[in-house]
Scaffold this motif. Structure first.
Motif, PDB file in Angstrom:
ATOM      1  N   LEU A  90      56.249  68.393 -18.030  1.00 15.21           N
ATOM      2  CA  LEU A  90      55.591  68.805 -16.793  1.00 15.21           C
ATOM      3  C   LEU A  90      54.343  67.976 -16.523  1.00 15.21           C
ATOM      4  N   LYS A  91      53.603  67.668 -17.572  1.00 15.85           N
ATOM      5  CA  LYS A  91      52.433  66.808 -17.411  1.00 15.85           C
ATOM      6  C   LYS A  91      52.853  65.424 -16.926  1.00 15.85           C
ATOM      7  N   GLU A  92      53.939  64.921 -17.489  1.00 20.48           N
ATOM      8  CA  GLU A  92      54.455  63.596 -17.114  1.00 20.48           C
ATOM      9  C   GLU A  92      54.789  63.528 -15.628  1.00 20.48           C
ATOM     10  N   LYS A  93      55.241  64.658 -15.058  1.00 18.89           N
ATOM     11  CA  LYS A  93      55.619  64.704 -13.636  1.00 18.89           C
ATOM     12  C   LYS A  93      54.484  65.207 -12.748  1.00 18.89           C
ATOM     13  N   ASN A  94      53.310  65.421 -13.333  1.00 21.81           N
ATOM     14  CA  ASN A  94      52.135  65.879 -12.576  1.00 21.81           C
ATOM     15  C   ASN A  94      52.350  67.241 -11.922  1.00 21.81           C
ATOM     16  N   ALA A  95      53.077  68.103 -12.588  1.00 21.73           N
ATOM     17  CA  ALA A  95      53.261  69.465 -12.087  1.00 21.73           C
ATOM     18  C   ALA A  95      51.996  70.288 -12.343  1.00 21.73           C
ATOM     19  N   THR A  96      51.823  71.332 -11.545  1.00 18.52           N
ATOM     20  CA  THR A  96      50.692  72.246 -11.727  1.00 18.52           C
ATOM     21  C   THR A  96      51.092  73.308 -12.741  1.00 18.52           C
ATOM     22  N   VAL A  97      50.412  73.315 -13.888  1.00 21.83           N
ATOM     23  CA  VAL A  97      50.866  74.110 -15.025  1.00 21.83           C
ATOM     24  C   VAL A  97      49.730  74.946 -15.600  1.00 21.83           C
ATOM     25  N   ALA A  98      50.104  76.113 -16.097  1.00 17.36           N
ATOM     26  CA  ALA A  98      49.210  76.929 -16.916  1.00 17.36           C
ATOM     27  C   ALA A  98      49.976  77.393 -18.147  1.00 17.36           C
ATOM     28  N   VAL A  99      49.267  77.566 -19.227  1.00 19.49           N
ATOM     29  CA  VAL A  99      49.828  78.191 -20.421  1.00 19.49           C
ATOM     30  C   VAL A  99      49.479  79.665 -20.359  1.00 19.49           C
ATOM     31  N   ASN A 100      50.473  80.532 -20.504  1.00 16.65           N
ATOM     32  CA  ASN A 100      50.227  81.969 -20.519  1.00 16.65           C
ATOM     33  C   ASN A 100      50.344  82.491 -21.939  1.00 16.65           C
ATOM     34  N   CYS A 101      49.311  83.158 -22.402  1.00 15.97           N
ATOM     35  CA  CYS A 101      49.286  83.697 -23.759  1.00 15.97           C
ATOM     36  C   CYS A 101      49.032  85.197 -23.708  1.00 15.97           C
TER      37      CYS A 101
END
Length: 324
Positions: A131-142
């Motif tokens: 996802l980082k490679e494709k520049n997606a908007t991401v969050a980690v949910n914990c």
């Protein structure tokens, strides 16, 4: 304002704290019903949908649903366990501008994998890389547990290393967690540590999971009250409607969108009108009420069988104290 939709009950994992609790995968809404449902949401001017599951990417028409919602002016963000995301799928997600949350319940396999399954840490990290490679908007949910609360700095650093934000969620006595909730949830001292940590890290989002901690001092950032039946509700794969995603319990069904449009249930369902009351009776004399507003109504109902009780993890000692 927003709606959480368990788009499918299908999942390739069996997490120990899953809210869905391995519910039925049968008789899910078919595409015509889904379009009618989304049409109704558009009329209600619902701002966005949180799509979950199960694992939403297992729905065979996931992107078709997302695209139809977009046509209707409804934004979709979704949560995933990450195990199905490769470079190609990450590209599809990024091309649509979707925000995605990847679930990780620990900063290393020894913390995450006992909850989510062997190998899931590495698979989720690989999804974050794609996802980082494709520049997606991401969050980690914990999901914050007794094990993960000690590693919040490490969780934040892990998320940042993949260009992702960090979102913390509260463990509630629902789904598979209902039987193990007391042993998995943080104790009172750990919750105090969490409160202090969140005050130092306003960039970490919580979806108002922990506003009950505001009774310890200054309010935490965010909405600061329970939005169930007021700003949000939840719909499961079969179309059953609940006050929020943390209350998918058979006793808390407000209706079914197959029989009654959500726009009507929202206005008329007895359950919604019941929980839109003010101060819980047990909190009427508490000086901390103006800060926490009684905490999570869903957790109260699931723990006590009543909306009129305090949050079961009340830091003022009115709820269940679990540091025994």
């Amino acid at each position: 304002m927003c709606l959480t939709w368990q788009i499918t009950g299908r999942c390739n994992l069996s997490c120990a704290h899953c809210l869905a609790g391995g519910g039925s995968r049968q008789d899910e809404l078919h595409m015509d019903e889904i379009k009618d449902f989304l049409d109704d949401l558009a009329k209600m001017k619902v701002f966005y949908i949180n799509a979950g599951g199960g694992e939403p990417l297992l729905h065979p028409r996931f992107f078709e649903i997302v695209d139809y919602a977009d046509e209707k002016g409804i934004y979709v963000q979704f949560s995933t366990n990450g195990t199905l995301i490769d470079s190609a799928l990450a590209g599809e997600i990024a091309a649509r501008g979707l925000r995605v949350q990847v679930s990780l319940d620990g900063w290393q396999p020894s913390v995450n994998d006992p909850i989510r399954g062997a190998g899931t840490f590495q698979e989720a990290v690989e999804a974050l890389r794609c996802l980082k490679e494709k520049n997606a908007t991401v969050a980690v949910n914990c999901v914050v547990t007794r094990e993960s609360v000690a590693g919040l700095d490490k969780m934040l650093a892990l998320a940042a290393s993949y260009g992702a934000g960090l979102r913390l969620s509260r463990l509630r006595p629902a789904g598979r967690a209902r039987e193990r909730w007391r042993e998995m949830a943080p104790d009172q001292e750990q919750y105090r540590h969490l409160y202090r940590w969140l005050k130092k890290h306003p960039e970490v989002t919580t979806g108002d999971s922990f506003f009950f901690l505001s009774a310890l001092g200054e309010p935490l950032p965010g909405l600061g009250f329970c939005g169930a039946g007021r700003l949000t509700c939840s719909v499961d794969p079969q179309g059953y409607v609940y006050p929020c995603p943390f209350t998918n319990d058979p006793s808390l069904i407000a209706g079914n969108v197959r029989e009654t449009p959500l726009s009507r249930l929202w206005r008329e369902a007895d359950l919604f009108n019941q929980i839109r009351t003010d101060r819980p009776g047990a909190c009427r004399d508490c000086s901390g009420y103006e800060k926490c507003l009684g905490g999570c109504r869903g957790a109260s109902f699931l723990a006590y069988g009543s909306w009129d009780m305090p949050d079961p993890e009340c830091v003022r000692g009115k709820g269940m104290v679990k540091n025994d």
